[in-house]
Design a protein around this motif. Structure first.
Motif, mmCIF file in Angstrom:
data_model
loop_
_atom_site.group_PDB
_atom_site.id
_atom_site.type_symbol
_atom_site.label_atom_id
_atom_site.label_comp_id
_atom_site.label_asym_id
_atom_site.label_seq_id
_atom_site.Cartn_x
_atom_site.Cartn_y
_atom_site.Cartn_z
ATOM 1 N N ASN A 742 52.347 -36.846 -1.242
ATOM 2 C CA ASN A 742 53.519 -36.123 -1.742
ATOM 3 C C ASN A 742 54.169 -36.984 -2.813
ATOM 4 O O ASN A 742 54.067 -38.206 -2.809
ATOM 5 N N ASN A 743 54.817 -36.324 -3.752
ATOM 6 C CA ASN A 743 55.403 -37.040 -4.888
ATOM 7 C C ASN A 743 56.776 -37.613 -4.591
ATOM 8 O O ASN A 743 57.517 -37.950 -5.509
ATOM 9 N N GLN A 744 57.100 -37.686 -3.317
ATOM 10 C CA GLN A 744 58.344 -38.304 -2.845
ATOM 11 C C GLN A 744 59.580 -37.564 -3.374
ATOM 12 O O GLN A 744 60.637 -38.155 -3.536
ATOM 13 N N LYS A 745 59.403 -36.280 -3.643
ATOM 14 C CA LYS A 745 60.520 -35.428 -4.054
ATOM 15 C C LYS A 745 60.636 -34.228 -3.117
ATOM 16 O O LYS A 745 61.131 -33.175 -3.506
ATOM 17 N N CYS A 746 60.151 -34.389 -1.913
ATOM 18 C CA CYS A 746 60.148 -33.294 -0.949
ATOM 19 C C CYS A 746 61.228 -33.548 0.118
ATOM 20 O O CYS A 746 61.404 -34.702 0.551
ATOM 21 N N GLY A 748 62.345 -29.939 -1.988
ATOM 22 C CA GLY A 748 63.019 -29.720 -3.255
ATOM 23 C C GLY A 748 62.139 -28.930 -4.197
ATOM 24 O O GLY A 748 60.938 -28.719 -3.963
ATOM 25 N N GLN A 750 61.051 -29.766 -7.005
ATOM 26 C CA GLN A 750 60.052 -30.578 -7.680
ATOM 27 C C GLN A 750 59.002 -31.125 -6.723
ATOM 28 O O GLN A 750 58.170 -31.944 -7.119
ATOM 29 N N CYS A 751 59.003 -30.670 -5.494
ATOM 30 C CA CYS A 751 58.094 -31.201 -4.475
ATOM 31 C C CYS A 751 56.642 -30.846 -4.796
ATOM 32 O O CYS A 751 56.329 -29.704 -5.134
#
Length: 1010
Positions: A742-746, A748, A750-751
């Protein structure tokens, strides 16, 4: 008869007596003045091109010759002007004394003589004196012999000689060249030499020990007229050039005398028809007093333009004793270079261009004491000193004061050692001294005592590095200290700062920065001036931006052992980098290389290294342990261990005993062992080397563990390969239950999150590094039409399922690969051999449909993207495109099923879009998506809307070639189609640029998302 007379008459009657009498009468008839006057001129004319005139007064084989009114004429065209004329020439010796072991030259005398050298049309008069001889036969090249160190006489000999030249004139005339005329008149020289007995003549300074008495007297009574005429210089003046040197060891105590008066305070020249005034004079008066046993230096004065640049005085007492006493002092020293520059300016064009100014003095410099106990000191003062030669760098010494005093024992015969490389130096003291050189300030002080050691300090300020080191810039400020108990081990401590530090790499120059250096090291010497080891107990280097932000911190400890076996240890080296600030101080050529990996390095990467290097002869050993932190990869525990051996004068073989790397708490690991070697075969695959290596790379974690950048891993995944010459063989394997990202924006908008489960693979690998296919593998491949039904390989790659965020809808889960009840969601067979990957039986369940892949070839060639190519056929069956839409849109679409075939091929992956050939045939598509496809191919208008309403789409063919899209849409006839007729039942779009096609597709997808 008288008995004596009777005996004499008896002897006279003997044959021996009569024979000796005949020889005597014959000798006297040949060797006499009358015979010499007749024969010698004829012999000279016979054996040379010249002729001789003169009157012999003495002509003896055993005692020499004496000639009056001598004239020696060369040959044509100089036969009217004598080469040599003299009132009297005397050569007197005593040959019979050789019987007693003595070589005696009583006199070599020349009185009222004139020597005239003349050149006309490139020919010299002395050359015309010698007859031309036939070209001699080439002599064989002698074998090389060891050079002689002395000349053996075998018999004990003693020599004495006397030379007397009185009123001799030398004259030179030339028709060519820059020098036209030169003459010296009234030249007088008296020389006496006596030696002790010797049996060899050494070719070094030890020959002086064979001299008992020597006298050299030059122009003792009167000055010498000089006359010089050249194109650039005219000089006619009478100059004192007197010199007298006498040394007599036959008396006790010895006698020594040295006096000179050479030069003049006002030397008048004419340079290029311009008068020039110079002044250079050496005055000396040194003599030995027998009664006082003392050498008195009454005067030793070097004068320039009438100024005493260096004036010495003093004495040497107790000369005949074992320890003479010396007392010599520079009483006056006044070097006014500015006035000397005016004379130099007058010589422009004659001497190299030079600029001098300022004052310099050595007054107070001197030495006192005896050979074993002496005090010496140096005093130097300078003010506004400036020197520049030609176009070289200028040297400016605005102010200088240097004072050094020392205590010496010049009679110390102890050998040099590492502790005392100067055994004769008892102590040395440098009083606080300073130099202001080229804008920089240097100060120095310190002392050395034989029993206590040394302690010296140097301070440098405002030193411009660019003036001394090419490619560097900045202003140096440094404190340097050297201390030790002896010269065998020197402790050096340095603190340095460089403001405005810059350096040049190739043609790229770095911006200005601030550089700091702190060093504490010990230099160890095992012999006089023989450096054996450097021990660095602490070295700190830091670089900052011009605003003071840190870019680099370096901390180093280690040692270097010199000698036949070179050993270097770094324990440890620590490097702390502030990446963003580092980029501000790097030259462009380095910035371009580091900027692309800035995200991998992160803001503050750190490195720690322990290493050892040892080399002896042609064998070298390297051991290293490296630890690093790379914040850009969230890697905090990278470790690298290496043990290498380098063999051969040109590193013909590299043996890799150990090469291991691991990170992420041991999950990531890499290892290698084997060797690289040169065997003379052409085109080695690994640089200049062939390989015999075993490589292993892997990720291993029994439980799910977070790695970095949002990536988590569980399982066993790796690559094992062996390299033998040109062949690479191995296997890629995987037993991975879970890989997640995961892009560490979850959560959200932008996840981005993805999950791969049950990834199992076992893929063989075979690659030939010497392979260089020139023919394509994807053109004319007959295997497309040859099928071996029922012989498909079982899959060696399976993926249970792939989950992730929806490609278009934020926070919506999506199944990219869907697990099946009876097996995984993706299977395939992959075989990599002969530098290409053959992919068969690809089956992937996605979007409630099926994607099949066949005839897939990925050719890696020689690993150059230009030589890479790919080909494949994909069958798409019953995938539901509605799943790509938002839930609220799906209910509005009546049919989302799609059936299609896709053929793709691409050559030269360095520019894949330009070299891509693609054919996409859709033979089943719902009405809504069909209308969207038609909108992408053809712009919307009234006619297109009517066609879409009247016809149902039967088939869509899209091809891409060389960046252009070609499309055909085929329709099924309906009842309403009676009103609208289509040619061939299709709509075509030709040569649409790919960019326009993608733009329309993006616009159409946007309509569904809204």
């Amino acid at each position: 008869m008288n008995p004596i007379l009777k005996v004499s008459l008896g002897i006279a009657k003997t044959k021996t007596f009569r024979g000796l009498l005949v020889l005597f009468l014959l000798y006297k008839s040949l060797f006499n003045a009358f015979t010499a006057d007749l024969l010698v001129p004829k012999l000279v004319s016979h054996f040379t091109m010249g002729r001789m005139e003169g009157s012999f007064r003495t002509f003896s084989l055993f005692f020499g010759i004496e000639v009056k009114d001598l004239r020696l004429y060369p040959g044509l065209p100089f036969d009217h002007t004598p080469l040599l004329e003299a009132k009297e020439l005397r050569l007197r010796y005593n040959l019979p004394l050789l019987l007693f072991g003595k070589i005696k030259i009583s006199e070599i005398g020349l009185k009222n003589a004139k020597i005239q050298i003349e050149e006309r049309s490139g020919q010299w008069n002395f050359v015309s004196l010698v007859k031309k001889s036939k070209s001699p036969l080439p002599e064989p090249t002698p074998e090389p012999k060891a050079p002689l160190t002395e000349l053996k006489t075998y018999l004990p000999l003693q020599a004495s000689a006397y030379i007397d030249l009185d009123a001799v004139e030398f004259q030179l005339k030339r028709e060519t060249g820059s020098l036209h005329f030169f003459s010296i008149q009234d030249l007088s020289l008296q020389t006496e030499l006596e030696t002790n007995r010797f049996t060899s003549i050494p070719f070094d300074l030890s020959a002086v020990n064979q001299i008992d008495h020597v006298l050299l007297s030059l122009n003792a009574t009167k000055p010498i007229p000089l006359d010089l005429d050249s194109e650039e210089l005219r000089w006619k003046q009478t100059i004192p050039m007197s010199l007298r040197f006498e040394w007599d060891r036959t008396v006790s105590p010895e006698m020594f005398l040295f006096t000179t008066d050479i030069g003049k305070d006002d030397i008048l020249l004419e340079v290029r028809k311009k008068p020039v005034q110079l002044g250079l004079r050496l005055l000396s008066d040194i003599h030995y007093d027998n009664q006082l046993d003392q050498v008195s230096i009454n005067q030793l004065d070097l004068r320039v333009l009438g100024q005493s640049w260096l004036s010495l005085s003093g004495s040497i007492q107790d000369v005949s004793k074992e320890t003479p006493k010396v007392n010599v002092l520079v009483g006056k020293s006044n070097m006014q270079l500015t006035s000397f520059q005016r004379s130099i300016d007058q010589l422009h064009g004659i001497i190299p261009e030079m600029k001098l100014s300022g004052d310099l003095s050595l007054e107070g410099t001197g030495i006192q004491g005896n050979w074993k106990d002496a005090d010496a000191n140096l005093k130097l003062k300078a003010s506004q000193l400036y020197f520049k030669l030609g176009k070289s760098k200028a040297h400016s010494l605005s102010s200088a004061e240097l004072q050094i005093s020392s205590h010496l024992n010049l009679g110390d015969t102890k050998p040099q050692t590492a502790e005392k490389p100067f055994p004769y130096l008892m102590s040395l003291k440098v009083s606080p001294s300073h130099l202001d050189y080229n804008g920089a300030s240097l100060s120095l002080y310190g002392e050395y005592f034989e029993s206590q050691g040394l302690d010296f300090h140097l301070k440098v300020d405002k030193l411009q590095l660019g003036e001394y080191v090419s490619g560097l810039g900045g202003k140096l400020q440094m404190d340097l200290g050297v201390s030790a108990e002896s010269f065998a081990s020197l402790l050096i401590q340095t603190n340095a700062k460089i403001d405005g530090f810059r350096y040049q790499l190739d043609r790229s120059r770095s911006p200005s920065s601030l550089l700091g250096l702190g060093l504490k090291t010990i230099l160890v010497f095992d012999r006089p001036f023989g450096l054996s080891e450097i021990k660095i107990s602490d070295l700190k280097l830091d670089q900052k931006t011009i605003t003071g932000n840190k870019a680099i911190d370096l901390d180093l400890k280690g040692n270097l052992q010199l000698g036949t076996n070179l050993i270097a240890n770094v324990q440890p080296l620590g490097l702390n980098v502030h990446t963003s600030n580092l980029l501000l101080v790097l030259p462009l050529v380095l910035k371009e290389k580091i900027s692309p990996i800035q995200n991998l390095l992160g803001n503050n990467p750190k490195l720690k290294l322990n290493a050892r290097y040892s080399g002896s002869g042609t064998s070298k050993q390297i051991k290293a342990d490296l630890g690093a932190e790379l914040p850009g990869l969230e890697m905090k525990d990278l470790k690298l261990a290496a043990d290498l051996s380098l063999l051969g004068a040109e590193t013909n073989e590299i043996v890799i005993k150990t090469l291991k790397m691991n990170a992420f708490a041991g999950i990531f690991n890499l290892s290698a062992n084997g060797k690289l070697f040169k065997n003379g075969k052409p085109k080695p695959p690994l640089g200049p080397y062939f390989g015999n290596l075993d490589l292993k790379f892997g990720l291993l974690s029994p439980t799910k563990q977070y790695l970095a950048k949002g990536l988590s891993f569980q399982g066993d995944l790796g690559l094992n390969i062996t390299i033998r010459d040109y062949d690479i063989n191995g296997e890629f394997y995987s037993k991975v239950p879970v890989i997640s990202y995961n892009n560490q924006k979850c959560p959200g908008d932008q996840c981005q999150a993805y999950l791969l489960e049950e990834v199992v693979a076992k893929i063989p690998i075979q690659h030939n590094l010497a392979e260089n296919h020139e023919e394509s593998l994807i053109v004319g491949d007959k295997s497309i039409f040859i099928k071996n039904y029922g012989r498909n390989h079982p899959p060696n790659l399976t993926i249970g399922q792939v989950l992730g965020t929806h490609p278009n809808i934020p926070n919506l889960p999506f199944e990219y690969v869907k697990r099946q009840k009876d097996g995984p969601g993706l299977t395939a067979f992959i075989e990599y051999k002969e530098n290409y990957a053959n992919i068969e039986s690809l089956r992937s369940y996605s979007l409630d449909g099926l994607v099949l892949g066949k005839n897939m070839v990925f050719n890696l060639g020689n690993l150059d993207p230009k030589s890479m190519e790919f080909r494949g056929n994909f069958l798409i069956r019953d995938i539901d495109l509605k799943q790509l839409m938002a839930p609220k849109v799906r209910d509005k679409i009546d049919d989302g099923k799609l059936k299609a075939d896709l053929n793709i091929s691409v050559r030269d992956l360095s520019e894949p879009v330009a070299n891509l050939d693609l054919f996409f045939s859709i033979f089943q598509i719902g009405r809504d998506f069909g209308k969207s496809a038609l909108n992408v191919i053809s712009p919307q208008n009234f006619l297109i809307d009517r066609i879409t309403d009247s016809y149902s789409i039967n088939k869509i063919d899209v091809s891409l070639s060389k960046g252009l899209v070609y499309a055909d849409v085929y329709f099924n006839r309906s009842l309403l189609s009676l009103l609208i007729n289509l040619e061939d039942g299709k709509i075509s779009q030709q040569r649409m640029p790919l960019a326009n096609f993608l733009k329309r597709a993006q616009s159409e997808i946007q309509t569904y998302q809204e």
